[in-house]
Write an enzyme that holds these catalytic residues in place. Sequence first.
Site, PDB file in Angstrom:
ATOM      1  N   TYR A 119       0.855  -1.196   0.000  1.00  0.00           N
ATOM      2  CA  TYR A 119       0.000   0.000   0.000  1.00  0.00           C
ATOM      3  C   TYR A 119       0.880   1.231   0.000  1.00  0.00           C
ATOM      4  O   TYR A 119       1.881   1.288   0.721  1.00  0.00           O
ATOM      5  CB  TYR A 119      -0.882   0.011   1.261  1.00  0.00           C
ATOM      6  CG  TYR A 119      -1.711   1.265   1.389  1.00  0.00           C
ATOM      7  CD1 TYR A 119      -3.000   1.320   0.885  1.00  0.00           C
ATOM      8  CD2 TYR A 119      -1.190   2.416   1.982  1.00  0.00           C
ATOM      9  CE1 TYR A 119      -3.752   2.477   0.972  1.00  0.00           C
ATOM     10  CE2 TYR A 119      -1.944   3.581   2.071  1.00  0.00           C
ATOM     11  CZ  TYR A 119      -3.222   3.603   1.566  1.00  0.00           C
ATOM     12  OH  TYR A 119      -3.964   4.754   1.641  1.00  0.00           O
ATOM     13  N   GLU A 207      -3.617   7.520  -4.095  1.00  0.00           N
ATOM     14  CA  GLU A 207      -3.547   6.233  -3.393  1.00  0.00           C
ATOM     15  C   GLU A 207      -3.283   5.098  -4.383  1.00  0.00           C
ATOM     16  O   GLU A 207      -4.002   4.952  -5.376  1.00  0.00           O
ATOM     17  CB  GLU A 207      -4.867   5.971  -2.664  1.00  0.00           C
ATOM     18  CG  GLU A 207      -4.836   4.745  -1.774  1.00  0.00           C
ATOM     19  CD  GLU A 207      -6.146   4.555  -1.020  1.00  0.00           C
ATOM     20  OE1 GLU A 207      -7.193   4.394  -1.677  1.00  0.00           O
ATOM     21  OE2 GLU A 207      -6.127   4.569   0.225  1.00  0.00           O
TER      22      GLU A 207
END
Length: 398
Positions: A119, A207
């Site tokens: 991530y 993101e």
Amino acid sequence: MNVHEYQAKGVLKEFGVPVSRGVAILKASDAGAAARELGGPLWVVKSQIHAGGRGKGKFTEKEAGDEGGVRLAKSVAQVEAYAAQMLGKTLVTAQTGPAGKQVNRLYLEQGANIAKEFYLSLLVDRATSRVAFVVSTEGGMDIEEVARHTPDKIVTFSVDPATGVMPHHGRAIAKALGLSGGLAQQAETLTAQLYAAFIAKDMAMLEINPLIVSGEGQIMCLDAKISFDSNALYRHPDIVALRDETEEDPKEIEASKHDLSYVALDGAIGCMVNGAGLAMATMDIIKYYGAEPANFLDVGGGATKDKVTAAFKIITADPQVKGILVNIFGGIMKCDVIAEGVIAAVKGVGLEVPLVVRLEGTNVELGKKIIADSGLDVISADDLDDAAQKIVAAVKKA
Ligand code: GDP
Ligand code: MN
């Protein structure tokens, strides 16, 4: 402003960020040719909606099949079948709300072999007034869950705007992800590219989940979500061109045309207020008396009669609205002008729900008299407390 994944990847590609080759698909009949052009042996057919959680999402229609909104295909025929199943169908994910979103575009990508999933995100950290990186080895999953249960698996740091991104930031990310050698170098390059893109395009959030290491030893961004800072859009016509109004609330689009600050909410009481602070206080007091606001709406300090009318139209067009509270402080604007604007709006668009008006400030007596003399069914209130109680009571009774 939000954009689709394929558009976000297009922006990132300009900065050299490694993403899979892909083609946006609007018609199912285009999927086969696009799949052949990309070449196999693996393809990913991805629903393009302004919401995450697509992989674990579910379509409401039976014909769309049981799989989620992101599907791996092993043949051109399978790509074609998935495209036909998914386009035009409604996808419900953890982020769409129960109504879901209609999938009007697909992104067809060459499938990557995933060895590891990470991530990575960049955002504006208000506490430090800097751009911050957030990275975790726990990619592909719900990052909020990781933050809740294993917060030590999330590494975050911010970048000093005076120096910009530095090699040590890249090394910190490589270390946090447990990468060494060539992969660490790729991570360092990527760190600089993502930061450059974030700054150059005035992003508010970027993101990548998952960021992957492929079976071939390549770092790649398999998903990309970008929110751009709306206040900076005037200097990015290329980004404005990516706007997909079908993904936005039509009430919010209409409000932006009239330069109104409007955010649609879930409650039953429509609010028309001037000043963001007063608008928030109004929402708070509605909640305090046990009801929920239907919207945040700031008509601004110098609202004209036309603006007040436009605002009224947006509020009354919302079937959720069971009552309206107008709460205006006449400072720069005088209360009599506002009263005339409200009456013109009511006469113009009609009124089928209770309306409470609270005016305060310059020419307040004249403003109240204009409303009282109008013959319209308007409930007048003296202060914010009184106004909130009256509208909550009126809505509960209705
Ligand atoms: P999201 O569910 O909306 O976040 O959509 P993603 O783009 O993150 O896709 C969901 C999941 O599909 C990812 O977490 C991956 O596990 C998987 N996925 C996406 N692209 C590929 C790919 O190219 N190859 C493989 N093997 N899996 C993929
Ligand atoms: Mn994702």
